[in-house]
Design an enzyme around this catalytic site. Structure first.
Site, PDB file in Angstrom:
ATOM      1  CG  HIS A  75      16.178 -46.345  -0.023  1.00  0.00           C
ATOM      2  ND1 HIS A  75      15.760 -46.639  -1.289  1.00  0.00           N
ATOM      3  CD2 HIS A  75      15.381 -45.327   0.399  1.00  0.00           C
ATOM      4  CE1 HIS A  75      14.770 -45.838  -1.638  1.00  0.00           C
ATOM      5  NE2 HIS A  75      14.528 -45.024  -0.622  1.00  0.00           N
ATOM      6  CE1 TYR A 204      24.905 -44.554  -8.343  1.00  0.00           C
ATOM      7  CE2 TYR A 204      23.150 -45.585  -7.071  1.00  0.00           C
ATOM      8  CZ  TYR A 204      24.107 -44.595  -7.221  1.00  0.00           C
ATOM      9  OH  TYR A 204      24.260 -43.643  -6.241  1.00  0.00           O
ATOM     10  N   PRO A 297      29.316 -37.160  -8.078  1.00  0.00           N
ATOM     11  CG  PRO A 297      27.378 -36.427  -9.132  1.00  0.00           C
ATOM     12  CD  PRO A 297      28.871 -36.315  -9.192  1.00  0.00           C
ATOM     13  CE  LYS A 301      29.762 -42.417  -0.075  1.00  0.00           C
ATOM     14  NZ  LYS A 301      29.458 -43.112   1.178  1.00  0.00           N
ATOM     15  CE1 TYR A 387      25.564 -45.356  -3.751  1.00  0.00           C
ATOM     16  CE2 TYR A 387      24.260 -45.343  -1.737  1.00  0.00           C
ATOM     17  CZ  TYR A 387      24.437 -44.968  -3.058  1.00  0.00           C
ATOM     18  OH  TYR A 387      23.482 -44.186  -3.665  1.00  0.00           O
TER      19      TYR A 387
END
Length: 394
Positions: A75, A204, A297, A301, A387
């Site tokens: 991704h 998100y 979460p 990580k 990220y």
């Protein structure tokens, strides 16, 4: 009591412990692994699903990337969303790094197969695990195996990879151990559904009703999360209620986008908390993964942080037991904790930016921050850098 000698005793046969045994074997270091749960239980735990760039690079580098390359889904970034707005953050354009969707269950399968091929000694379903003589050069781990035989493993070092409920963290004396913890006033209600993802990248979503996340595990299995109160029971939510909430929070119908529901195959409630325990080394005991730290979460990580720990720990232990070189082992805790605190901050930042606290003032601050991240190259790059993952050893 049956006694054996090895170089490293590893407590915990999850990804951290199994990867550590694999990396140690590549360095020529023998180990014995002990695990309280059954092999089937460890293999089936539905946990993390996003691998950052550094994790993927490490897995390829140590010979564990073949199936990941074939079946993993690369991704470029994520969608950041709030009502009426959806913005794509392209990590590759921003940082040159990407992430992969490849579930922890799949990583565990690869590790188990590799360790089986390598002849790794693993004791599953053990009881009464205890650590001894940690401040000597010959620490030991005792346990009762699945057949009822009392066993003692004497080693040059012990690696505690047994999570937050194992005995390793508690083996650090109270007058040495320091802990920091934050418990968030909400949880995640997670589901797996046998339906193709309705999106090409993770979504998100900030929403007045609470956070939502659309993730995936494969081309045919989707993973979803909803922010819920801490006292929520999984059975409180019917399938219809789940899909209605997801549709509302993820923006079904927004700009023509549709959410496709499907059969729910798994549901669970995950408490949200941060926990850091220091130091990550006491005598000949070394902590890695959830035994030393837990993050919410939201920033993906947890598994990646455990991988970063053992990537540091394996060469440090090899230097210690093969060359009597103490320097990498002496540096391990401080070096690992720099990354732990960076990832803990990022996870807190993502969590507090996206979840409803009930405070109208904080709500406006969240929207302001979301607009800044989505419109500022500097803001987007900061999110992408954290990220997609910092280099090992940061």
């Amino acid at each position: 009591m049956d006694t054996v000698r090895t170089q490293v005793a590893i407590i915990g046969a999850g990804p951290a412990g199994m990867l550590l045994s694999h990396l140690l074997a590549a360095e020529g270091v023998e180990s014995v692994v002990v695990e309280t749960r059954s092999q089937e239980y460890v293999a089936s735990r539905i946990r993390a699903g996003i691998l950052e760039q550094s994790t993927v690079d490490l897995l390829h580098g140590c010979g564990l990337g073949e199936r990941l390359a074939r079946e993993g889904d690369r991704h470029r970034g994520i969608y950041l969303q709030w009502p009426g707005e959806r913005h794509h953050l392209d990590f590759v354009d921003l940082t040159g790094r990407s992430v992969w969707v490849y579930g922890q269950t799949e990583v565990q399968k690869d590790l188990v197969e590799a360790r089986r091929a390598g002849g790794q000694v693993i004791h599953y379903e053990v009881e009464d695990t205890a650590l001894h003589d940690l401040e000597t050069d010959s620490p030991a781990v005792t346990f009762t195996d699945s057949g009822g035989v009392a066993r003692r493993v004497v080693a040059d070092a012990v690696a505690g990879c047994d999570g937050s409920f194992g005995p390793s963290r508690g083996a650090v004396p109270d007058d040495v151990r320091r802990t920091w913890e934050k418990v968030y006033p909400y949880s995640w209600f997670g589901i797996l559904a046998d339906v193709a993802p309705s999106t090409d990248e993770l979504i998100y979503a900030w929403h007045p009703d609470g956070f939502a996340l659309h993730s995936m595990r494969s081309a045919h299995v989707s993973r979803f999360y909803l922010q819920v109160p801490n006292d929520t029971e999984a059975d409180d939510w019917s399938d219809d209620r789940i899909w209605e909430a997801l549709a509302a929070r993820l923006g079904h119908g927004q700009d023509g986008w549709t959410l496709t529901p499907g059969p729910v195959t798994d549901r669970s409630v995950l408490p949200m908390r941060s926990h850091v325990s220091t130091p990550m080394r006491h005598g000949r005991l070394f902590l890695a993964g959830d035994a030393a730290h837990i993050v919410p979460p939201t920033g993906a990580k947890g598994l990646n942080l455990a991988v970063a720990d053992v990537a540091l720990l394996a060469p440090a232990l090899a230097a210690l037991v093969l060359k009597d070189d103490h320097r990498p082992a002496d540096d391990y805790s401080d070096t690992a904790l720099r990354r732990v605190w960076r990832c803990t901050h990022f996870s807190w930042w993502m969590t507090t930016m996206l979840h409803q606290s009930g405070d109208p003032f904080e709500r406006e601050l969240q929207l302001s921050q979301l607009r800044w991240v989505a419109s500022s190259e500097a803001g987007a790059t900061g999110l992408a850098e954290n990220y997609a993952g910092l280099p090992i050893g940061f």
